[in-house]
Design a protein around this motif. Structure first.
Motif, PDB file in Angstrom:
ATOM      1  N   ASP A  73     -11.442 -11.042   6.082  1.00  0.00           N
ATOM      2  CA  ASP A  73     -12.717 -11.568   5.583  1.00  0.00           C
ATOM      3  C   ASP A  73     -12.582 -12.694   4.569  1.00  0.00           C
ATOM      4  OD1 ASP A  73     -14.116  -9.758   7.131  1.00  0.00           O
ATOM      5  OD2 ASP A  73     -14.311  -8.267   5.535  1.00  0.00           O
ATOM      6  N   ASP A  74     -11.379 -12.987   4.122  1.00  0.00           N
ATOM      7  CA  ASP A  74     -11.205 -13.924   3.007  1.00  0.00           C
ATOM      8  C   ASP A  74     -10.232 -15.049   3.384  1.00  0.00           C
ATOM      9  OD1 ASP A  74     -10.683 -15.214   0.574  1.00  0.00           O
ATOM     10  OD2 ASP A  74     -10.741 -13.345  -0.564  1.00  0.00           O
ATOM     11  N   LYS A  75     -10.790 -16.176   3.809  1.00  0.00           N
ATOM     12  CA  LYS A  75      -9.967 -17.319   4.222  1.00  0.00           C
ATOM     13  C   LYS A  75      -9.140 -17.866   3.061  1.00  0.00           C
ATOM     14  CE  LYS A  75     -11.364 -17.521   8.492  1.00  0.00           C
ATOM     15  NZ  LYS A  75     -10.529 -16.996   9.535  1.00  0.00           N
ATOM     16  N   GLU A  76      -9.677 -17.856   1.858  1.00  0.00           N
ATOM     17  CA  GLU A  76      -8.919 -18.342   0.696  1.00  0.00           C
ATOM     18  C   GLU A  76      -7.710 -17.455   0.424  1.00  0.00           C
ATOM     19  OE1 GLU A  76     -11.253 -19.100  -2.808  1.00  0.00           O
ATOM     20  OE2 GLU A  76     -12.785 -20.149  -1.656  1.00  0.00           O
ATOM     21  N   LEU A  77      -7.886 -16.151   0.583  1.00  0.00           N
ATOM     22  CA  LEU A  77      -6.782 -15.222   0.389  1.00  0.00           C
ATOM     23  C   LEU A  77      -5.714 -15.435   1.459  1.00  0.00           C
ATOM     24  CD1 LEU A  77      -5.717 -12.896  -1.349  1.00  0.00           C
ATOM     25  CD2 LEU A  77      -6.926 -11.314   0.179  1.00  0.00           C
ATOM     26  N   GLN A  78      -6.151 -15.678   2.685  1.00  0.00           N
ATOM     27  CA  GLN A  78      -5.200 -15.971   3.761  1.00  0.00           C
ATOM     28  C   GLN A  78      -4.360 -17.191   3.415  1.00  0.00           C
ATOM     29  OE1 GLN A  78      -7.311 -16.429   7.494  1.00  0.00           O
ATOM     30  NE2 GLN A  78      -8.455 -14.540   7.152  1.00  0.00           N
ATOM     31  N   VAL A  90       0.855  -1.190   0.000  1.00  0.00           N
ATOM     32  CA  VAL A  90       0.000   0.000   0.000  1.00  0.00           C
ATOM     33  C   VAL A  90       0.890   1.239   0.000  1.00  0.00           C
ATOM     34  CG1 VAL A  90      -1.921  -1.137   1.165  1.00  0.00           C
ATOM     35  CG2 VAL A  90      -0.197   0.017   2.514  1.00  0.00           C
ATOM     36  N   PRO A  91       0.372   2.318  -0.551  1.00  0.00           N
ATOM     37  CA  PRO A  91       1.163   3.545  -0.556  1.00  0.00           C
ATOM     38  C   PRO A  91       1.513   4.000   0.866  1.00  0.00           C
ATOM     39  CG  PRO A  91      -0.733   3.745  -2.016  1.00  0.00           C
ATOM     40  CD  PRO A  91      -0.909   2.484  -1.237  1.00  0.00           C
ATOM     41  N   LYS A  92       2.710   4.529   0.992  1.00  0.00           N
ATOM     42  CA  LYS A  92       3.163   5.035   2.279  1.00  0.00           C
ATOM     43  C   LYS A  92       2.196   6.109   2.768  1.00  0.00           C
ATOM     44  CE  LYS A  92       6.951   7.696   2.887  1.00  0.00           C
ATOM     45  NZ  LYS A  92       8.382   8.046   2.868  1.00  0.00           N
ATOM     46  N   GLU A  93       1.896   6.042   4.037  1.00  0.00           N
ATOM     47  CA  GLU A  93       1.024   7.014   4.708  1.00  0.00           C
ATOM     48  C   GLU A  93      -0.417   6.983   4.199  1.00  0.00           C
ATOM     49  OE1 GLU A  93       2.851  10.887   4.923  1.00  0.00           O
ATOM     50  OE2 GLU A  93       4.798  10.010   5.417  1.00  0.00           O
ATOM     51  N   ASP A  94      -0.847   5.865   3.643  1.00  0.00           N
ATOM     52  CA  ASP A  94      -2.235   5.701   3.196  1.00  0.00           C
ATOM     53  C   ASP A  94      -2.945   4.751   4.151  1.00  0.00           C
ATOM     54  OD1 ASP A  94      -4.658   5.294   1.936  1.00  0.00           O
ATOM     55  OD2 ASP A  94      -3.783   4.933  -0.049  1.00  0.00           O
ATOM     56  N   ALA A  95      -3.333   5.287   5.293  1.00  0.00           N
ATOM     57  CA  ALA A  95      -3.933   4.474   6.351  1.00  0.00           C
ATOM     58  C   ALA A  95      -5.236   3.818   5.907  1.00  0.00           C
ATOM     59  CB  ALA A  95      -4.163   5.322   7.600  1.00  0.00           C
ATOM     60  N   LYS A  96      -6.039   4.517   5.129  1.00  0.00           N
ATOM     61  CA  LYS A  96      -7.319   3.951   4.700  1.00  0.00           C
ATOM     62  C   LYS A  96      -7.121   2.700   3.854  1.00  0.00           C
ATOM     63  CE  LYS A  96     -11.698   4.773   2.366  1.00  0.00           C
ATOM     64  NZ  LYS A  96     -11.946   3.377   2.448  1.00  0.00           N
ATOM     65  N   THR A  97      -6.222   2.775   2.886  1.00  0.00           N
ATOM     66  CA  THR A  97      -5.961   1.610   2.040  1.00  0.00           C
ATOM     67  C   THR A  97      -5.377   0.469   2.872  1.00  0.00           C
ATOM     68  OG1 THR A  97      -5.650   2.984   0.088  1.00  0.00           O
ATOM     69  CG2 THR A  97      -4.735   0.762  -0.001  1.00  0.00           C
ATOM     70  N   ALA A  98      -4.475   0.784   3.793  1.00  0.00           N
ATOM     71  CA  ALA A  98      -3.898  -0.250   4.656  1.00  0.00           C
ATOM     72  C   ALA A  98      -4.998  -0.933   5.467  1.00  0.00           C
ATOM     73  CB  ALA A  98      -2.840   0.352   5.575  1.00  0.00           C
ATOM     74  N   CYS A  99      -5.891  -0.146   6.037  1.00  0.00           N
ATOM     75  CA  CYS A  99      -7.004  -0.724   6.806  1.00  0.00           C
ATOM     76  C   CYS A  99      -7.903  -1.565   5.917  1.00  0.00           C
ATOM     77  CB  CYS A  99      -7.814   0.385   7.472  1.00  0.00           C
ATOM     78  SG  CYS A  99      -6.968   1.188   8.833  1.00  0.00           S
ATOM     79  N   ASP A 100      -8.197  -1.072   4.725  1.00  0.00           N
ATOM     80  CA  ASP A 100      -9.036  -1.829   3.787  1.00  0.00           C
ATOM     81  C   ASP A 100      -8.407  -3.172   3.444  1.00  0.00           C
ATOM     82  OD1 ASP A 100     -10.884   0.248   3.737  1.00  0.00           O
ATOM     83  OD2 ASP A 100     -10.195   1.042   1.793  1.00  0.00           O
ATOM     84  N   ARG A 101      -7.087  -3.198   3.235  1.00  0.00           N
ATOM     85  CA  ARG A 101      -6.417  -4.446   2.886  1.00  0.00           C
ATOM     86  C   ARG A 101      -6.421  -5.427   4.069  1.00  0.00           C
ATOM     87  NH1 ARG A 101      -8.116  -3.061  -0.564  1.00  0.00           N
ATOM     88  NH2 ARG A 101      -7.298  -1.828  -2.247  1.00  0.00           N
ATOM     89  N   VAL A 102      -6.258  -4.915   5.277  1.00  0.00           N
ATOM     90  CA  VAL A 102      -6.332  -5.781   6.466  1.00  0.00           C
ATOM     91  C   VAL A 102      -7.724  -6.390   6.566  1.00  0.00           C
ATOM     92  CG1 VAL A 102      -6.312  -5.798   8.996  1.00  0.00           C
ATOM     93  CG2 VAL A 102      -4.501  -4.617   7.745  1.00  0.00           C
TER      94      VAL A 102
END
Length: 69
Positions: free
Chosen positions: A28-33, A11-23
């Motif tokens: 939410d996605d066991k297959e992705l995990q 994620v882009p540096k200092e982009d807290a929203k995108t970081a939170c969205d990716r977490v």
């Protein structure tokens, strides 16, 4: 080391929203995990194979030894 979408997210540096969205995506996605875990372990085993690491240390030690001569 991290390949975006393969074994983690970048994620882009200092982009807290995108970081939170990716977490949240990951939570939410066991297959992705599972995908990230498998791909991450594969990359570690490829990059840090004991034979390759041992050879790299051997070369390093020889270089250090030869500098003292």
């Amino acid at each position: 080391m991290i390949q975006n979408g393969q074994n983690g997210f970048l994620v882009p540096k200092e982009d807290a929203k995108t970081a939170c969205d990716r977490v949240l995506d990951l939570l939410d996605d066991k297959e992705l995990q599972t995908k990230f875990k498998q791909n991450g372990l594969k990359k570690v085993y490829e990059q840090y194979d004991i034979q390759r690491v041992s050879k790299a240390h051997e070369v390093l030690f020889e270089m250090i030894q030869n500098q003292g001569r």
